[in-house]
Design a protein around this motif. Structure first.
Motif, PDB file in Angstrom:
ATOM      1  N   CYS A   1       0.826  -1.202   0.000  1.00  0.00           N
ATOM      2  CA  CYS A   1       0.000   0.000   0.000  1.00  0.00           C
ATOM      3  C   CYS A   1       0.867   1.262   0.000  1.00  0.00           C
ATOM      4  O   CYS A   1       2.078   1.217   0.213  1.00  0.00           O
ATOM      5  N   LEU A   2       0.225   2.394  -0.249  1.00  0.00           N
ATOM      6  CA  LEU A   2       0.911   3.675  -0.154  1.00  0.00           C
ATOM      7  C   LEU A   2       1.256   3.987   1.302  1.00  0.00           C
ATOM      8  O   LEU A   2       0.540   3.585   2.224  1.00  0.00           O
ATOM      9  N   PHE A   3       2.356   4.709   1.499  1.00  0.00           N
ATOM     10  CA  PHE A   3       2.640   5.304   2.801  1.00  0.00           C
ATOM     11  C   PHE A   3       3.002   6.770   2.578  1.00  0.00           C
ATOM     12  O   PHE A   3       3.515   7.154   1.520  1.00  0.00           O
ATOM     13  N   VAL A   4       2.693   7.604   3.572  1.00  0.00           N
ATOM     14  CA  VAL A   4       2.885   9.048   3.436  1.00  0.00           C
ATOM     15  C   VAL A   4       3.533   9.599   4.705  1.00  0.00           C
ATOM     16  O   VAL A   4       3.463   8.990   5.777  1.00  0.00           O
ATOM     17  N   LEU A   5       4.157  10.762   4.553  1.00  0.00           N
ATOM     18  CA  LEU A   5       4.648  11.526   5.695  1.00  0.00           C
ATOM     19  C   LEU A   5       3.800  12.792   5.791  1.00  0.00           C
ATOM     20  O   LEU A   5       4.054  13.780   5.078  1.00  0.00           O
ATOM     21  N   PRO A   6       2.739  12.772   6.616  1.00  0.00           N
ATOM     22  CA  PRO A   6       1.813  13.903   6.682  1.00  0.00           C
ATOM     23  C   PRO A   6       2.523  15.223   6.972  1.00  0.00           C
ATOM     24  O   PRO A   6       3.441  15.289   7.792  1.00  0.00           O
ATOM     25  N   GLY A   7       2.087  16.258   6.277  1.00  0.00           N
ATOM     26  CA  GLY A   7       2.603  17.594   6.513  1.00  0.00           C
ATOM     27  C   GLY A   7       3.830  17.965   5.707  1.00  0.00           C
ATOM     28  O   GLY A   7       4.228  19.135   5.684  1.00  0.00           O
ATOM     29  N   THR A   8       4.452  17.003   5.017  1.00  0.00           N
ATOM     30  CA  THR A   8       5.686  17.301   4.286  1.00  0.00           C
ATOM     31  C   THR A   8       5.423  18.103   3.005  1.00  0.00           C
ATOM     32  O   THR A   8       6.380  18.561   2.368  1.00  0.00           O
TER      33      THR A   8
ATOM     34  N   CYS B   1       2.777   7.071   7.829  1.00  0.00           N
ATOM     35  CA  CYS B   1       1.382   6.611   7.900  1.00  0.00           C
ATOM     36  C   CYS B   1       1.074   5.735   6.695  1.00  0.00           C
ATOM     37  O   CYS B   1       1.235   6.169   5.548  1.00  0.00           O
ATOM     38  N   HIS B   2       0.659   4.493   6.930  1.00  0.00           N
ATOM     39  CA  HIS B   2       0.252   3.594   5.849  1.00  0.00           C
ATOM     40  C   HIS B   2      -1.228   3.823   5.524  1.00  0.00           C
ATOM     41  O   HIS B   2      -2.058   3.932   6.434  1.00  0.00           O
ATOM     42  N   LEU B   3      -1.542   3.870   4.231  1.00  0.00           N
ATOM     43  CA  LEU B   3      -2.915   4.110   3.791  1.00  0.00           C
ATOM     44  C   LEU B   3      -3.558   2.778   3.411  1.00  0.00           C
ATOM     45  O   LEU B   3      -3.334   2.250   2.316  1.00  0.00           O
ATOM     46  N   ILE B   4      -4.325   2.225   4.325  1.00  0.00           N
ATOM     47  CA  ILE B   4      -5.046   0.971   4.088  1.00  0.00           C
ATOM     48  C   ILE B   4      -6.334   1.318   3.351  1.00  0.00           C
ATOM     49  O   ILE B   4      -7.172   2.061   3.863  1.00  0.00           O
TER      50      ILE B   4
ATOM     51  N   LEU C   1       4.225  -8.594  -1.046  1.00  0.00           N
ATOM     52  CA  LEU C   1       4.761  -9.834  -0.494  1.00  0.00           C
ATOM     53  C   LEU C   1       3.730 -10.959  -0.493  1.00  0.00           C
ATOM     54  O   LEU C   1       3.955 -12.005   0.116  1.00  0.00           O
ATOM     55  N   THR C   2       2.607 -10.748  -1.174  1.00  0.00           N
ATOM     56  CA  THR C   2       1.545 -11.749  -1.231  1.00  0.00           C
ATOM     57  C   THR C   2       1.597 -12.506  -2.556  1.00  0.00           C
ATOM     58  O   THR C   2       2.424 -12.226  -3.424  1.00  0.00           O
ATOM     59  N   LYS C   3       0.663 -13.423  -2.737  1.00  0.00           N
ATOM     60  CA  LYS C   3       0.561 -14.190  -3.981  1.00  0.00           C
ATOM     61  C   LYS C   3      -0.491 -13.612  -4.920  1.00  0.00           C
ATOM     62  O   LYS C   3      -0.823 -14.235  -5.940  1.00  0.00           O
ATOM     63  N   ASN C   4      -0.993 -12.444  -4.591  1.00  0.00           N
ATOM     64  CA  ASN C   4      -2.027 -11.806  -5.394  1.00  0.00           C
ATOM     65  C   ASN C   4      -1.510 -10.501  -5.989  1.00  0.00           C
ATOM     66  O   ASN C   4      -0.430 -10.031  -5.640  1.00  0.00           O
ATOM     67  N   PHE C   5      -2.302  -9.903  -6.862  1.00  0.00           N
ATOM     68  CA  PHE C   5      -1.953  -8.621  -7.464  1.00  0.00           C
ATOM     69  C   PHE C   5      -2.362  -7.469  -6.552  1.00  0.00           C
ATOM     70  O   PHE C   5      -3.209  -7.629  -5.664  1.00  0.00           O
ATOM     71  N   ARG C   6      -1.730  -6.311  -6.782  1.00  0.00           N
ATOM     72  CA  ARG C   6      -2.190  -5.077  -6.161  1.00  0.00           C
ATOM     73  C   ARG C   6      -2.213  -4.005  -7.239  1.00  0.00           C
ATOM     74  O   ARG C   6      -1.185  -3.517  -7.672  1.00  0.00           O
TER      75      ARG C   6
END
Length: 297
Positions: free
Chosen positions: A162-169, A200-203, A224-229
């Motif tokens: 998933c995406l992760f962000v650094l809030p406020g940057t 912060c990870h965006l689920i 790291l899974t066996k499926n697509f994202r």
């Protein structure tokens, strides 16, 4: 009171304040699932049969290139989607563009679009996209007249990248970047130094859509899974934005690298700006300065 959003009827005051403070905003279930499933099917068709328009670029996960993978098990991205009507239906989807208008104003051009696929089995360091700012790639401004939109086609979590962000940057300036280590894929630049304290990870679930300021530091993890994202991402700009010359800036190297990559599939391109002509499409409002500067649009 507001610096990064516009007056309008499509965002609440709380939503505007959240974007202003953090540099991103997630709106659950914004994009219709039917549109996203059409995009999923079209992606598989392009992977198996080739591009549906001359502008489209198909990019492969290079860590899987010599392992006999095919189709969507090998392709990690297709770019320049907006001349395909299936993808355009998603990129021009009214509820999505309404929010874009609330951030950058009513004259809207999609300057780049892509469907990003993280296939299973890719090398983790190659599958991830390290922390970066989207504005590093853009030869135009002003910076507050651009917004990145990312809509989840598949559920997105820490395990599948998933995406992760650094809030406020987004309140920082453009930071120094370098070519990403560990990835074989072209164009994966990363911020040289950053503090991960507030990461912060965006689920997100299918249809959830995040709007990102172009200076917001963000990235995505490895699948790291066996499926697509899968996700569809579009970059929108105020049609009255102006061009920026990368000569003499930290992005001069990026310009050379990206143009070389684009030119492999589109040998008629003369320079980096030609790639933006190739990928842009007016979405809402009248043509502006951006269209006049990029006269082929």
């Amino acid at each position: 009171m507001f610096q990064y959003t516009k007056n309008g009827n499509f965002l609440t005051e709380n939503q505007r304040k959240f974007y202003e403070d953090n540099g991103f905003l997630v709106i659950p279930k914004l994009v219709d699932n039917h549109l996203l499933e059409n995009c999923r099917s079209k992606f598989a068709e392009v992977c198996n049969k080739g591009p549906s328009s001359m502008d489209m670029m198909v990019m492969k996960e290079l860590s899987l290139k010599h392992q006999n993978f095919k189709g969507e098990y090998l392709v990690n991205k297709i770019q320049n989607l907006m001349n395909d009507e299936v993808f355009f239906a998603c990129g021009s989807y009214k509820p999505l563009v309404d929010v874009v208008e609330s951030i950058i104003g009513p004259s809207i051009t999609c300057c780049q679009s892509m469907l990003i696929n993280k296939p299973p089995g890719a090398e983790p360091k190659s599958s991830q996209h390290a922390m970066h700012q989207d504005y590093y790639y853009f030869p135009f401004g002003p910076v507050n007249s651009i917004v990145t939109v990312w809509a989840a086609i598949d559920s997105s979590n820490v395990e599948n990248g998933c995406l992760f962000v650094l809030p406020g940057t987004h309140k920082n300036n453009l930071l120094p970047h370098k070519n990403g280590k560990g990835t074989k894929n072209v164009g994966y630049y990363e911020i040289v130094n950053y503090n991960k304290v507030n990461l912060c990870h965006l689920i997100m679930e299918q249809g959830d859509t995040v709007f990102l300021h172009p200076l917001l530091a963000h990235g995505s993890g490895a699948n790291l899974t066996k499926n697509f994202r899968k996700a569809i991402s579009c970059f929108y700009i105020d049609s009255n934005s102006y061009l920026i010359d990368f000569k003499g800036t930290q992005q001069e190297d990026l310009e050379k690298v990206m143009f070389k990559a684009y030119n492999k599939q589109h040998s008629h391109l003369k320079n980096y700006l030609d790639s933006w002509r190739l990928s842009s499409r007016l979405i809402r409002g009248s043509p502006g300065v951006y269209q006049q500067c990029l006269s082929q649009l």
